[in-house]
Write a protein that holds these residues in place. Structure first.
Motif, PDB file in Angstrom:
ATOM      1  N   ASP A 142     -38.469  50.890  53.016  1.00  0.00           N
ATOM      2  CA  ASP A 142     -37.448  50.160  53.772  1.00  0.00           C
ATOM      3  C   ASP A 142     -36.150  50.013  52.988  1.00  0.00           C
ATOM      4  O   ASP A 142     -35.125  49.636  53.567  1.00  0.00           O
ATOM      5  CB  ASP A 142     -37.966  48.767  54.146  1.00  0.00           C
ATOM      6  N   PHE A 143     -36.190  50.293  51.686  1.00  0.00           N
ATOM      7  CA  PHE A 143     -34.980  50.174  50.877  1.00  0.00           C
ATOM      8  C   PHE A 143     -34.004  51.331  51.129  1.00  0.00           C
ATOM      9  O   PHE A 143     -32.807  51.184  50.931  1.00  0.00           O
ATOM     10  CB  PHE A 143     -35.332  50.160  49.377  1.00  0.00           C
ATOM     11  N   TYR A 144     -34.510  52.467  51.569  1.00  0.00           N
ATOM     12  CA  TYR A 144     -33.715  53.697  51.568  1.00  0.00           C
ATOM     13  C   TYR A 144     -32.705  53.766  52.704  1.00  0.00           C
ATOM     14  O   TYR A 144     -32.946  53.315  53.820  1.00  0.00           O
ATOM     15  CB  TYR A 144     -34.647  54.904  51.650  1.00  0.00           C
ATOM     16  N   THR A 145     -31.558  54.351  52.416  1.00  0.00           N
ATOM     17  CA  THR A 145     -30.581  54.725  53.428  1.00  0.00           C
ATOM     18  C   THR A 145     -29.945  56.056  53.028  1.00  0.00           C
ATOM     19  O   THR A 145     -29.759  56.327  51.833  1.00  0.00           O
ATOM     20  CB  THR A 145     -29.485  53.648  53.579  1.00  0.00           C
ATOM     21  N   ASP A 146     -29.647  56.880  54.027  1.00  0.00           N
ATOM     22  CA  ASP A 146     -28.930  58.131  53.725  1.00  0.00           C
ATOM     23  C   ASP A 146     -27.447  57.994  54.030  1.00  0.00           C
ATOM     24  O   ASP A 146     -26.702  58.963  53.939  1.00  0.00           O
ATOM     25  CB  ASP A 146     -29.535  59.310  54.499  1.00  0.00           C
ATOM     26  N   ASP A 147     -27.039  56.773  54.394  1.00  0.00           N
ATOM     27  CA  ASP A 147     -25.628  56.480  54.637  1.00  0.00           C
ATOM     28  C   ASP A 147     -25.039  55.885  53.361  1.00  0.00           C
ATOM     29  O   ASP A 147     -25.295  54.731  53.016  1.00  0.00           O
ATOM     30  CB  ASP A 147     -25.502  55.498  55.803  1.00  0.00           C
ATOM     31  N   VAL A 148     -24.253  56.666  52.657  1.00  0.00           N
ATOM     32  CA  VAL A 148     -23.735  56.238  51.364  1.00  0.00           C
ATOM     33  C   VAL A 148     -22.832  55.014  51.488  1.00  0.00           C
ATOM     34  O   VAL A 148     -22.708  54.218  50.551  1.00  0.00           O
ATOM     35  CB  VAL A 148     -22.995  57.408  50.680  1.00  0.00           C
ATOM     36  N   THR A 149     -22.225  54.813  52.649  1.00  0.00           N
ATOM     37  CA  THR A 149     -21.322  53.669  52.815  1.00  0.00           C
ATOM     38  C   THR A 149     -22.087  52.354  52.950  1.00  0.00           C
ATOM     39  O   THR A 149     -21.513  51.285  52.772  1.00  0.00           O
ATOM     40  CB  THR A 149     -20.430  53.866  54.055  1.00  0.00           C
TER      41      THR A 149
END
Length: 719
Positions: A142-149
């Motif tokens: 749940d920590f991950y995001t592929d949105d760098v912003t």
């Protein structure tokens, strides 16, 4: 001359009819476009997770397919690392922003192959299996995001777990080339094997600016408290060897040493201890008669006898973990997996996850200079404590050491707790097995940052067979405005509770819990039905307390939620003639206990009483059917260091209709046992935690010559 116009059945033929083959072509084209639009719409609106789409598995995404990036010789090199960095100076929490789930978002940089100007890679091993497992676990969490912003934390895909495989200068230049590097702000590096010959620094030698470091060999000199995270050195044997959990208890060996590359001075001292204590200590070393390879890694020898490793670790109560060239040792993970209590001798070593884990519960830390006294020190630990430490050691491994996923998730959770402290895990959640539902209770020793889930209090009435007085107690309690729920603990296994239609009609939920055994400790069990922070423990014969007295007691507890707030006061005294403690129930000016036959307390203490009561006190109480209230007073006073609070002047609490047969407290031997209880409990606690005070809380106007209707609590009982 006029041209004729043809009319058909559908009107004038102004447009020539389309040829059949062209019509079929356009219909087919239109259908393909329409299907494409439908498929696109379904993809856009069909439930799916964009954030978990990145795949880090080597089976699906080879490092060799990653783009090649050349590092110019003139590329900037980050600074060595700021030892003064703390979360408030080198970490931008504003990037994390408000998050309703109180979870940071972590971005992993795309895989890249960094090489120098002549094409030589910056790492001799590339992406290791361990680092790939770590990145895969994070990308699936749940920590991950592929949105760098949206990212709060950035993790490079460059593997720096093992410094031995890195080119220091070029690795630092590769980090500085990351698009969001910004002097390492909000970047996290994982390293388990820091330093190199000859000095073996205890932190990664790669210059890293302000980046956080999750390191596997920190010392007190290199660890930045509250900024870096000390992690374990992962043992590959965790995935390769299945060690079934072994029940705590005595083992074949008392002490075992299994490390093969320890300093000669340490081995000489261990051999001396072996000579002094014989078979109680097993001193293993590398097998010299076996060929090198995987088989030899899993073997240990002593005088020609070969033992399987790490299986042999399960045969010892204590296992020695000495410092090697590096402070962090993979042996620690093997020892925990075996359920063997680690004896850690590595001066200045920052133990893994020590920011949240209580290592005193799972290990013994001894200064290196105390190695000659190791056997004596360990022999002084009680057998029951050793068993608890064995159980805790195994649980630490399962929860935090067993895989790269466990290590990575624990690291991120620690950082998450720093950023969202009001939603952080408690000490109990970090250190207690999940069988105890600590998440449902807050400690009253710390001020809450959010309101409690349920106001008011839950009345827990312990009963056995006094139906008439029980109903009178329920009726009186139900008049209290702050009552949220009534819970009747039915302690009689030979008789069923009355039918539902016979119970008093009350305006709050009433639940009857039938116990499996007749134990006094049942009144302090943390029942799921208790949703309020405040608990009123009351006996089924306390029929004399008025609703005003109960409401006032609750109001006092709200001001002092870490205290026992009750009505019957008692005192402990030192008997100089007998040389022991004495229980005093006569009227005095002093109080050191309030009886839980009628007392308010925080439900947190139910958990401590049930799961953390020292020694055999809980079993002793249940066996003697006495002193559960004294035990609770000892527990609360020992934790808080504070005395209880007696409220209202009432001192008579005898049930006027009860006979000696009805009540435990009217038995002649009861008072004698009460004194024995105090001495027994003081011995188990190793001290006398009870505090004596001359203090009582009363309503401000209860004695004043003032109109009763203007008093908040007009019906306060007399002596």
């Amino acid at each position: 001359m006029c041209a004729s116009v043809k009319y058909g059945s559908r009107g004038p033929a102004l447009i020539p009819r389309m040829k059949t083959k062209h019509r079929i072509y356009y219909i087919t084209l239109f259908s393909v476009v329409l299907l494409g639009l439908i498929a696109t719409g379904m993809f856009q609106f069909w439930p799916h997770s964009i954030e978990s789409s990145a795949e880090w598995s080597l089976d699906r995404r080879s490092v060799h397919d990653a783009p090649l990036v050349r590092i110019p010789m003139s590329s900037p090199i980050p600074e060595r690392g700021d030892l003064s960095c703390r979360m408030h100076t080198c970490f931008d929490v504003y990037r994390c922003g408000y998050n309703p789930k109180n979870k940071i978002k972590v971005y992993i940089y795309p895989l890249q192959r960094f090489v120098d100007e002549v094409g030589v890679p910056i790492s001799s091993t590339g992406l290791s299996r361990e680092y790939n497992d770590l990145l895969s676990a994070i990308s699936d969490s749940d920590f991950y995001t592929d949105d760098v912003t949206r990212a709060c934390l950035f993790i490079p895909s460059t593997d720096v777990l093992n410094q031995n495989s890195l080119r220091i200068r070029e690795t630092a230049q590769a980090l500085a080339m990351l698009p969001r590097w910004d002097k390492g702000m909000n970047h996290l590096l994982f390293n388990m094997l820091p330093g190199g010959p000859p000095d073996y620094n205890t932190a990664l030698d790669v210059p890293r600016d302000r980046a956080l470091l999750a390191g596997g060999g920190f010392s007190t000199w290199t660890y930045r408290q509250g900024y870096d995270v000390s992690i374990p050195v992962y043992s590959p044997l965790s995935a390769e060897v299945d060690l079934p959990e072994r029940q705590p208890g005595p083992r074949r060996y008392f002490i075992l040493s299994s490390q093969t590359a320890i300093h000669r001075e340490y081995r000489v001292e261990l051999e001396r201890l072996k000579e002094e204590n014989g078979e109680a200590l097993l001193l293993l070393d590398k097998c010299s008669n076996l060929s090198q390879g995987l088989a030899s890694v899993r073997k240990r020898c002593y005088k020609g006898q070969v033992y399987d490793y790490p299986q042999i670790l399960q045969e010892s109560s204590f296992c020695v973990v000495l410092r090697g060239a590096r402070l962090g040792q993979a042996t620690l993970s093997d020892v925990l997996q075996a359920g063997c209590v680690p004896v850690i001798m590595a001066d200045s070593y920052i133990l893994p996850f020590s920011e949240v884990l209580d290592w005193k519960r799972a290990s013994v830390v001894i200064p290196e200079e105390k190695l000659p006294e190791m056997y004596t020190i360990l022999k002084s630990i009680p057998h029951r404590q050793v068993e608890e430490m064995q159980r805790q050691a195994r649980w630490f491994w399962e929860a935090y050491f067993s895989s790269m996923k466990a290590i990575g998730m624990t690291t991120l959770q620690i950082i998450n707790d720093r950023i969202y402290p009001y939603a952080a895990r408690t000490y109990e959640e970090w250190n207690n097995p999940s069988v105890v539902k600590w998440s449902s209770v807050n400690s009253p020793l710390f001020l809450p940052l959010i309101p409690p889930r349920s106001p008011g209090f839950t009345a827990v009435v312990l009963t056995y067979d006094r139906i008439e007085s029980l109903f009178r107690v329920i009726t009186e309690i139900s008049k209290v405005s702050s009552l949220a729920k009534l819970l009747v603990v039915w302690n009689n296994q030979n008789k069923s509770p009355p039918e539902e239609s016979l119970w008093p009609k009350v305006t709050v939920p009433l639940k009857v819990v039938r116990t499996k055994e007749n134990k006094l400790s049942n009144r302090f069990f943390p029942f799921d039905e208790i949703e309020t922070e405040a608990v009123l423990a009351i006996d089924d014969d306390i029929i004399m307390l008025t609703s005003d007295e109960l409401q006032f007691g609750y109001e006092v507890w709200r001001e002092f939620p870490d205290r026992l707030v009750g009505y019957p006061g008692r005192l402990h005294l030192w008997d100089h003639e007998m040389g022991k403690w004495k229980y005093e129930s006569e009227w005095t000016n002093e109080v050191s206990m309030v009886l839980t036959g009628a007392a308010f307390y925080h439900k947190y203490f139910n958990y401590l009483y049930t799961y953390k009561m020292p020694g055999d006190i809980k079993n002793w109480v249940d066996a003697h059917m006495n002193c559960e209230d004294i035990a609770m007073n000892f527990l609360v006073a020992n934790i808080t260091g504070k005395a209880p609070i007696k409220v209202t002047p009432r001192k008579k609490f005898k049930c006027p209709e009860c006979t000696a047969i009805d009540g435990l407290s009217l038995d002649q031997t009861h008072m004698v046992e009460r004194s024995e209880c105090i001495n027994k409990f003081a011995s188990v606690f190793g001290t006398m935690p009870l505090k004596v005070v001359e203090h009582r809380a009363d309503p401000v106007l209860y004695k004043d010559d003032f109109p009763e209707k203007l008093k908040s609590f007009p019906n306060i009982g007399s002596l």
